[in-house]
Design an enzyme around this catalytic site. Structure first.
Site, PDB file in Angstrom:
ATOM      1  N   LYS A 195      37.495  36.010  52.451  1.00 19.81           N
ATOM      2  CA  LYS A 195      37.653  36.221  53.900  1.00 19.81           C
ATOM      3  C   LYS A 195      37.888  34.941  54.690  1.00 19.81           C
ATOM      4  O   LYS A 195      37.449  34.791  55.820  1.00 19.81           O
ATOM      5  CB  LYS A 195      36.433  36.954  54.481  1.00 19.81           C
ATOM      6  CG  LYS A 195      36.095  38.253  53.769  1.00 19.81           C
ATOM      7  CD  LYS A 195      34.790  38.820  54.257  1.00 19.81           C
ATOM      8  CE  LYS A 195      34.325  39.931  53.343  1.00 19.81           C
ATOM      9  NZ  LYS A 195      33.000  40.439  53.706  1.00 19.81           N
ATOM     10  N   ASP A 230      26.878  43.535  52.506  1.00 18.63           N
ATOM     11  CA  ASP A 230      27.033  44.390  53.685  1.00 18.63           C
ATOM     12  C   ASP A 230      27.186  45.858  53.320  1.00 18.63           C
ATOM     13  O   ASP A 230      26.707  46.741  54.044  1.00 18.63           O
ATOM     14  CB  ASP A 230      28.195  43.926  54.564  1.00 18.63           C
ATOM     15  CG  ASP A 230      29.532  43.893  53.832  1.00 18.63           C
ATOM     16  OD1 ASP A 230      29.551  44.023  52.595  1.00 18.63           O
ATOM     17  OD2 ASP A 230      30.563  43.703  54.498  1.00 18.63           O
TER      18      ASP A 230
END
Length: 498
Positions: A195, A230
């Site tokens: 990311k 997450d």
């Protein structure tokens, strides 16, 4: 005098002819350029095609890779990481707990007051903080010191609606949304950054230990009692409110999935089987790849120029970090080879990642007659002010192509997980519900994307299974879920909360 008039007439006529010829040439160039642009768009659309049969192949490949990843470490591009979470929240949890959710260009700090089964979440607060781009590529201490500083500010603002019993240490669930080799419920070593992060000296380190050292440096007295991904946080948050949640999927800056697996179906598990018989698996599906994935020349070029070439291929097709960049690259090809925006290629169009996925979403959702939003975005972001309606339609079409491909591939991946769990069919007499908890800005805000995903998933599973399949948006699931797992793994677990 007559000769002068004739000469003037000849000159005037010649001027008219020249002007007419110029206009004709310009129209011909525009027409041929537009044809070339349409050819580029058509080729791109064909390369992005996701037929029903192709999606079935992608799902089957996902299932095969899941089996391989569970069989042995390194057996698949899917890490299929063991999370050490074998009991998800029940609703009985009580007390004050914090969560730190680090998973993209922003991070969130959250606190919740839990009141048990009757009170549930009594109170909650959170703050979202942007990470300066230079810290995403600097060093470990700089990143974690910044996070600890913001955490200290948040703790200092703890109000009367939150109660920490005397002589107790605050506890935190740490949602760390990057590939980690978990060694316990509260420790894990970073495998690699994704990311847009690229901090080499963090690789191989225990991220909980790094956070703990930073908190100590900044004077924050807090214990990290749970390290989760997450998706696992989203799974925990979803299960807290709905006992039928068995899969969590993140579609935001990046993408990942987690699900509840039978512990005996994990050959690489070396320890004693958990009493619950279950183990939550962090798939790290962003790194999934298959020959059936519709990868275009634009995807390949973007991958080569990325911070992690050859990695996270699936994520680069479906997640919010990359959808806008793919659209930009196609528009740049049109500008260079078809003079789509005029004789000069707009300079801003050459800037990587200048077109973000929220911008693509806004243009895709533009329902105005003249596509006003598309025109505004093209002017504000790319500096292109003269955009005829046909041009705007072409831009909107590219947004649709990229989003549709991403959504349909994400649906196929979910279908592959359902197949692995045996939930792609319903036996006669069964009425078992399957609930998928979804989180992430892409899913939440890009409505055409999320709508396409759900429609495609129902197409894949069929009408009968669809009756027992539900998708729920787990808003802030990763933050709340981490706090809930911190509660269920508290050092004071089982003691009276007061």
């Amino acid at each position: 005098m007559g000769k002068v008039a004739v000469a003037a007439g000849v000159i005037c006529a010649a001027t008219v002819v020249a002007a007419t010829a110029y206009i004709v040439r310009r129209r011909v160039r525009y027409s041929s350029g537009r044809v070339k642009a349409m050819e580029i768009a058509k080729d791109f659309e064909e390369d992005c095609a996701t037929s029903f049969s192709k999606l079935k192949h992608v799902a089957d490949a996902m299932t095969v890779e899941m089996h391989a990843g569970l069989a042995s470490e390194g057996g698949s591009k899917l890490k299929m990481l063991i999370s050490y979470v074998d009991n998800l929240p029940t609703g009985d949890e009580k007390g004050l707990f914090y969560a730190l959710d680090l998973g993209g260009t922003n991070f969130r700090v959250l606190r919740i007051q839990l009141g048990g089964r009757d009170g549930r979440i009594v109170n909650q607060e959170f703050v979202e903080v942007s990470i300066p781009p230079n810290l995403m590529v600097k060093n470990t201490d700089a990143l974690f010191d910044y996070i600890a500083t913001e955490l200290a500010k948040f703790v200092a603002q703890e109000g009367p609606g939150f109660h920490l019993p005397p002589c107790r240490q605050r506890e935190l669930g740490f949602t760390f949304s990057f590939p980690v080799m978990q060694t316990s419920i509260s420790s894990g070593n970073l495998i690699k950054w994704t990311k847009g992060f690229s901090i080499d000296d963090t690789i191989g380190r225990d991220v909980v230990a790094e956070l703990a050292k930073a908190m100590e440096r900044k004077g924050v007295d807090m214990r990290v009692s749970a390290l989760v991904n997450d998706t696992i946080g989203t799974l925990a948050g979803g299960r807290y409110f709905n006992k039928d949640v068995v899969i969590a999927v993140i579609l935001g800056t990046g993408s990942n999935a987690a699900y509840v697996e039978r512990a005996q179906a994990i050959p690489k598990w070396q320890g004693l089987l958990p009493k619950s018989g279950d183990m939550v698996i962090n798939m790290e599906w962003g790194n999934f790849r298959s020959s059936h994935l519709p990868i275009t020349e634009y995807d390949r070029a973007m991958d080569i120029e990325s911070l992690n070439p050859g990695e996270q291929i699936f994520e680069k097709l479906v997640s919010g970090m990359y959808l806008g960049e793919i659209v930009r690259r196609v528009l740049l090809r049109m500008a260079e080879e078809a003079a789509f925006f005029g004789a000069t290629v707009p300079s801003k169009l050459k800037i990587p990642f200048i077109l973000r996925t929220p911008d693509v979403s806004s243009m895709h959702h533009d329902t105005s007659v003249n596509l006003k939003v598309v025109g505004i975005k093209m002017k504000e972001i790319l500096g292109i002010s003269d955009t005829p309606l046909k041009m705007r339609k072409m831009v909107a079409q590219l947004c649709n192509i990229v989003a549709t491909r991403g959504a349909r591939l994400a649906a196929a991946a979910i279908y592959g997980v359902l197949k692995k769990m045996g939930r792609d069919t319903i036996q006669p007499g069964e009425n078992q519900k399957t609930v998928i908890a979804m989180d992430g800005g892409l899913f939440e805000h890009y409505h055409e994307y999320s709508k396409c995903l759900e429609t495609t998933l129902r197409e894949l599973v069929g009408d009968h299974v669809s009756e027992y399949l539900f998708i729920e948006h787990a808003n802030d699931g990763s933050g709340i879920g981490a706090a809930l797992l911190a509660a269920s793994h508290s050092q004071y677990h089982g003691m009276d909360e007061s």
